[in-house]
Design a protein around this motif. Structure first.
Motif, PDB file in Angstrom:
ATOM      1  N   GLY A 265       0.540  -1.238  -0.010  1.00 34.50           N
ATOM      2  CA  GLY A 265       0.409   0.144   0.645  1.00 34.50           C
ATOM      3  C   GLY A 265       0.657   1.501  -0.015  1.00 34.50           C
ATOM      4  N   ARG A 266       2.138   1.415  -0.456  1.00 34.75           N
ATOM      5  CA  ARG A 266       2.804   2.666  -0.140  1.00 34.75           C
ATOM      6  C   ARG A 266       3.698   2.307  -1.510  1.00 34.75           C
ATOM      7  N   ASN A 267       4.242   3.259  -2.558  1.00 35.10           N
ATOM      8  CA  ASN A 267       4.845   3.178  -3.488  1.00 35.10           C
ATOM      9  C   ASN A 267       6.258   3.786  -3.514  1.00 35.10           C
ATOM     10  N   PRO A 268       7.047   2.944  -3.552  1.00 38.61           N
ATOM     11  CA  PRO A 268       8.390   3.531  -3.441  1.00 38.61           C
ATOM     12  C   PRO A 268       9.144   4.397  -4.244  1.00 38.61           C
ATOM     13  N   ASP A 269       9.858   5.135  -2.578  1.00 37.83           N
ATOM     14  CA  ASP A 269      11.036   6.409  -2.841  1.00 37.83           C
ATOM     15  C   ASP A 269      11.513   5.970  -3.978  1.00 37.83           C
ATOM     16  N   VAL A 270      12.391   5.087  -3.631  1.00 41.18           N
ATOM     17  CA  VAL A 270      13.491   4.958  -4.842  1.00 41.18           C
ATOM     18  C   VAL A 270      13.692   3.592  -5.507  1.00 41.18           C
ATOM     19  N   ILE A 271      14.325   3.534  -5.747  1.00 41.03           N
ATOM     20  CA  ILE A 271      14.252   2.301  -6.530  1.00 41.03           C
ATOM     21  C   ILE A 271      16.186   1.816  -6.241  1.00 41.03           C
ATOM     22  N   LEU A 272      16.940   0.728  -4.968  1.00 38.51           N
ATOM     23  CA  LEU A 272      18.054   0.295  -4.648  1.00 38.51           C
ATOM     24  C   LEU A 272      18.589  -0.844  -5.582  1.00 38.51           C
ATOM     25  N   PRO A 273      19.191  -0.749  -6.722  1.00 40.53           N
ATOM     26  CA  PRO A 273      19.275  -2.047  -7.520  1.00 40.53           C
ATOM     27  C   PRO A 273      20.528  -2.740  -6.770  1.00 40.53           C
ATOM     28  N   ASN A 274      21.286  -3.830  -6.892  1.00 34.95           N
ATOM     29  CA  ASN A 274      21.774  -4.648  -5.555  1.00 34.95           C
ATOM     30  C   ASN A 274      23.358  -4.759  -6.579  1.00 34.95           C
ATOM     31  N   GLY A 275      23.948  -4.848  -5.889  1.00 31.94           N
ATOM     32  CA  GLY A 275      25.166  -4.656  -7.255  1.00 31.94           C
ATOM     33  C   GLY A 275      26.104  -5.570  -6.510  1.00 31.94           C
ATOM     34  N   TRP A 509      15.908  -9.330  -7.032  1.00 33.95           N
ATOM     35  CA  TRP A 509      16.888  -9.007  -8.050  1.00 33.95           C
ATOM     36  C   TRP A 509      17.630 -10.361  -9.086  1.00 33.95           C
ATOM     37  N   GLY A 510      17.813 -11.543  -7.930  1.00 29.78           N
ATOM     38  CA  GLY A 510      18.824 -12.253  -8.439  1.00 29.78           C
ATOM     39  C   GLY A 510      20.625 -11.967  -8.337  1.00 29.78           C
ATOM     40  N   TYR A 511      20.901 -12.523  -7.579  1.00 33.60           N
ATOM     41  CA  TYR A 511      22.395 -11.968  -8.225  1.00 33.60           C
ATOM     42  C   TYR A 511      22.869 -13.153  -8.809  1.00 33.60           C
ATOM     43  N   THR A 512      23.119 -14.418  -8.979  1.00 38.52           N
ATOM     44  CA  THR A 512      23.331 -15.786  -9.276  1.00 38.52           C
ATOM     45  C   THR A 512      23.695 -15.397 -11.081  1.00 38.52           C
ATOM     46  N   PRO A 513      22.904 -14.251 -11.893  1.00 36.45           N
ATOM     47  CA  PRO A 513      23.279 -13.433 -13.416  1.00 36.45           C
ATOM     48  C   PRO A 513      24.720 -13.198 -13.091  1.00 36.45           C
ATOM     49  N   LEU A 514      24.358 -12.396 -11.737  1.00 37.24           N
ATOM     50  CA  LEU A 514      26.001 -11.657 -11.539  1.00 37.24           C
ATOM     51  C   LEU A 514      26.551 -12.507 -11.360  1.00 37.24           C
ATOM     52  N   GLU A 515      26.816 -13.161 -10.656  1.00 36.50           N
ATOM     53  CA  GLU A 515      27.867 -13.877 -10.487  1.00 36.50           C
ATOM     54  C   GLU A 515      28.259 -14.414 -11.371  1.00 36.50           C
ATOM     55  N   SER A 596      30.438   0.356  -7.024  1.00 36.23           N
ATOM     56  CA  SER A 596      31.091   1.325  -6.860  1.00 36.23           C
ATOM     57  C   SER A 596      30.161   2.373  -7.612  1.00 36.23           C
ATOM     58  N   ASN A 597      29.956   1.915  -9.051  1.00 37.07           N
ATOM     59  CA  ASN A 597      28.797   2.841  -9.305  1.00 37.07           C
ATOM     60  C   ASN A 597      27.443   2.316  -8.776  1.00 37.07           C
ATOM     61  N   LEU A 598      26.854   1.225  -8.248  1.00 33.28           N
ATOM     62  CA  LEU A 598      25.391   1.062  -8.057  1.00 33.28           C
ATOM     63  C   LEU A 598      25.127   1.506  -5.870  1.00 33.28           C
ATOM     64  N   VAL A 599      26.027   1.937  -5.947  1.00 35.48           N
ATOM     65  CA  VAL A 599      26.080   3.082  -4.497  1.00 35.48           C
ATOM     66  C   VAL A 599      25.211   3.575  -4.270  1.00 35.48           C
ATOM     67  N   LYS A 600      25.495   4.649  -5.441  1.00 34.48           N
ATOM     68  CA  LYS A 600      24.841   5.964  -6.081  1.00 34.48           C
ATOM     69  C   LYS A 600      23.412   6.318  -5.629  1.00 34.48           C
ATOM     70  N   TYR A 601      22.683   5.210  -5.812  1.00 36.56           N
ATOM     71  CA  TYR A 601      20.709   5.309  -5.429  1.00 36.56           C
ATOM     72  C   TYR A 601      20.981   4.938  -3.847  1.00 36.56           C
ATOM     73  N   TYR A 602      21.857   4.406  -3.178  1.00 39.70           N
ATOM     74  CA  TYR A 602      21.700   4.645  -2.122  1.00 39.70           C
ATOM     75  C   TYR A 602      22.324   6.118  -1.379  1.00 39.70           C
ATOM     76  N   ASP A 603      22.557   6.424  -2.354  1.00 41.73           N
ATOM     77  CA  ASP A 603      23.134   8.452  -1.921  1.00 41.73           C
ATOM     78  C   ASP A 603      21.388   8.688  -1.876  1.00 41.73           C
ATOM     79  N   GLN A 604      21.322   8.709  -2.678  1.00 39.38           N
ATOM     80  CA  GLN A 604      19.989   9.224  -3.177  1.00 39.38           C
ATOM     81  C   GLN A 604      18.572   8.860  -1.986  1.00 39.38           C
ATOM     82  N   ALA A 605      18.865   7.705  -1.722  1.00 38.96           N
ATOM     83  CA  ALA A 605      17.579   6.834  -0.246  1.00 38.96           C
ATOM     84  C   ALA A 605      18.297   7.830   0.232  1.00 38.96           C
ATOM     85  N   TYR A 606      20.010   8.620   1.415  1.00 32.74           N
ATOM     86  CA  TYR A 606      19.911   9.139   2.125  1.00 32.74           C
ATOM     87  C   TYR A 606      19.758  10.555   2.481  1.00 32.74           C
TER      88      TYR A 606
END
Length: 614
Positions: A265-275, A509-515, A596-606
């Motif tokens: 019942g709430r729309n996410p404010d930000v998307i945090l992709p996993n790196g 998300w799905g880590y196995t393709p990333l690995e 190092s590239n995707l942590v920027k989305y966490y910065d956006q949330a903070y």
């Protein structure tokens, strides 16, 4: 919510990280249960250099898990976090403060849940009184979750009292199991900015496992009715309370965001992709050599598993694999099997000389490894020893014979082998050979007759017939170095394969393709997986990079199976040189998904949280 933009979000400045404390809270800190452990542990080496002493992790104290990875910080506390820990200890709580011995060596606070168990009745009463959430008395995991949430709330309150507004406090809660104390932090107006991330909605996972048309039915789900049906109403209400109580609500993908809107019942404010932490996989120019080295180890398994029954050309053999929890529909095992059956028919019709060996690596209850497989492996090893002994004997005698004759012709080598070794050679080979088909499963399962993978293989007659170019090895246990069949780590196994296949139906998300990508192994994902959806939006040339996307959204099972079969067939048709080039491009693409590239989305949330009022 709009799709994640391709423009870079704003980054936190050094001044902002210097004037704030960041606490990440998760049930899986030093407690490996599922994927959140990987998210946090892999992210730590990127976060610690940025936040320094102002970063700390909070988790439950699990004595059996911490012995090898936790180092206590001794002496008088010199920082605000340490002093908040001491304040709790002075009030009679058992709290452990130290360093997590992983890359980055982050500070960590672990709470002994027994410290508040005597107050469990009061905690539950107040949860009902303040938030109308009732909880059963006999759910031990839920009791532990409530105890953990209470101790986190107390700690953050003590930390806020300690810093007295001199620093902002950011508390980032991962999943409902860490966040039962979050609603009271807001109710009591503790000066802490809260971020709540759901990595997969609890109800969504249950629904997807039981409804093949989950995405079609999602807009019409009555969350409370379904939560009661699955007997998880208390858990879901805690998740909803955390989602609504947080200053900033987030999830890991656009796919999961749709669940959040309907089920929480709430729309996410930000998307945090996993790196991913690429340093863990980094092999520089060596990764092609590592592929060859580990492929040869898999060849050894293949010989022991198949060659006692019949042989095929290992130089023309490709290794495909899939792995993960045993969720037959959610992980796309059903689609993978159907696509394999179609691939097998196509290759057989074309009389292809390529063999595909497909590994299913998952976890299922089993009694033991199939004794016949162990016996075959042991006999093959004995055969190797016999051949080594013959090689040594022939080599020594050939040298002696050569220097004692003027004749430069190569002599008949058989005469250099003793009758003992000739007999042993014949007997060992004869004992090893078998008229049986190679088994499709390596272990004896508890529920062999009802296993979905086995039943599909039996129905489709994909049972390792000699004439079938597609072979299947179902390994119902995770691979590690102590495994007697492979004798290699999972990461080595991945590097030795040619293609990872993960066409998930439900995968936040799905880590196995990333690995796979980080190991230079081309991979298949789906547009219903969070990672696949991210790739679809952010990496337009993903096919060229060896990241193949199966379209499952608004597609029938038949269409998706055909799409996957075509992608596997096209890979089979690549030349060896083309596969090498593709591995190079795949490995080079791993930097796109590095923390190092995707942590920027966490910065956006903070940043969003820092701007908010209490």
């Amino acid at each position: 919510m709009p799709k994640q933009g391709k423009t870079s979000p704003r980054r936190l400045t050094k001044s902002q990280t210097g004037n704030a404390l960041l606490l990440e809270i998760a049930w899986e800190v030093l407690n490996q249960v599922g994927g959140i452990y990987t998210v946090i542990r892999s992210k730590v080496p990127t976060v610690v250099p940025k936040w320094g002493e102002n970063y700390c992790l909070l988790g439950p104290y699990m004595p059996s898990n911490v012995a090898a990875e936790f180092e206590p910080i001794e002496g008088e506390p010199t920082d605000a976090i340490g002093r908040a820990v001491q304040r709790m200890r002075d009030n009679g709580y058992t709290v452990h403060y130290g360093v997590w011995l992983v890359s980055g060596r982050p500070k960590v606070v672990l709470f002994d849940l027994g410290s508040v168990m005597h107050r469990l009745g009061e905690i539950k009463y107040l949860l009902w009184e303040h938030h109308s959430i009732s909880t059963p008395g006999d759910d031990h995991l839920l009791n532990d979750v409530l105890a953990f949430g209470e101790m986190v709330k107390i700690f953050l309150s003590e930390l806020a009292a300690e810093v007295k507004g001199s620093k902002e406090i950011l508390a980032h809660f991962h999943e409902w199991m860490a966040a039962s104390g979050l609603p009271d932090l807001r109710r009591e107006q503790v000066p802490v900015k809260t971020i709540f991330t759901t990595h997969a909605t609890l109800l969504g996972r249950y629904l997807a496992m039981n409804d093949p048309q989950f995405y079609d039915h999602l807009p019409f789900v009555d969350w409370q009715k379904e939560a009661r049906h699955f007997n998880i109403e208390s858990n879901v209400m805690l998740e909803r309370a955390a989602a609504h109580g947080a200053h900033v609500f987030s999830t890991v993908s656009e796919v999961t965001a749709a669940e959040c809107r309907q089920l929480l019942g709430r729309n996410p404010d930000v998307i945090l992709p996993n790196g991913i932490n690429n340093q863990r996989f980094e092999a520089l120019h060596e990764f092609q050599n590592l592929h060859l080295e580990n492929k040869n180890k898999i060849h050894s398994f293949t010989m022991s598993h198949f060659f006692s029954s019949y042989t095929f050309d290992l130089d023309k053999t490709l290794y495909f694999f899939t792995s993960g929890r045993y969720e037959f529909l959610n992980k796309g095992y059903d689609l993978t099997l159907e696509a394999l059956a179609r691939l097998n028919h196509r290759l057989k019709t074309e009389k292809s000389d390529i063999t595909v060996v497909m590994f299913f690596i998952t976890k299922r209850p089993y009694y033991s490894i199939n004794p016949e497989i162990l016996h075959s492996r042991a006999l093959l090893e004995e055969f190797r020893h016999t051949i080594d002994a013959i090689k040594k004997q022939v080599g020594e005698r050939l040298l002696f014979d050569a220097v004692n004759h003027k004749d430069t012709k190569l002599p008949e080598l058989n005469k250099f082998v003793d009758d003992y070794w000739k007999l042993r050679f014949r007997r060992t080979l004869q004992s090893w050979k078998s008229d049986n088909l190679p088994p499709v499963i390596t272990h004896n399962l508890h529920d062999d007759a009802t296993d979905d993978i086995l039943n599909f293989l039996r129905r489709s007659n994909l049972v390792n017939n000699e004439e079938d170019p597609v072979k299947v090895v179902y390994h119902p246990d995770f691979i590690n170095y102590t495994n007697p069949l492979f004798s290699m780590e999972y990461g080595q196994f991945v590097r030795g394969c040619h293609l990872g296949v993960f066409p998930s139906y439900y995968e936040p998300w799905g880590y196995t393709p990333l690995e796979c990508i980080a190991s230079g192994v081309p991979t298949v994902t789906s547009d219903l997986a969070g990672f696949g959806d991210y790739v679809q939006e952010q990496v337009p040339d993903h096919d060229r990079r060896g990241i193949y996307l199966v379209k499952r959204n608004q597609k029938s099972f038949d269409e998706a199976a055909g799409n996957l079969a075509n992608k596997m067939y096209n890979y089979v048709r690549l030349s060896r040189r083309d596969r090498i080039d593709l591995r190079n491009r795949t490995e080079a693409s791993s930097t796109l998904f590095d923390w190092s590239n995707l942590v920027k989305y966490y910065d956006q949330a903070y940043l969003k949280a820092l701007k908010m009022d209490q």
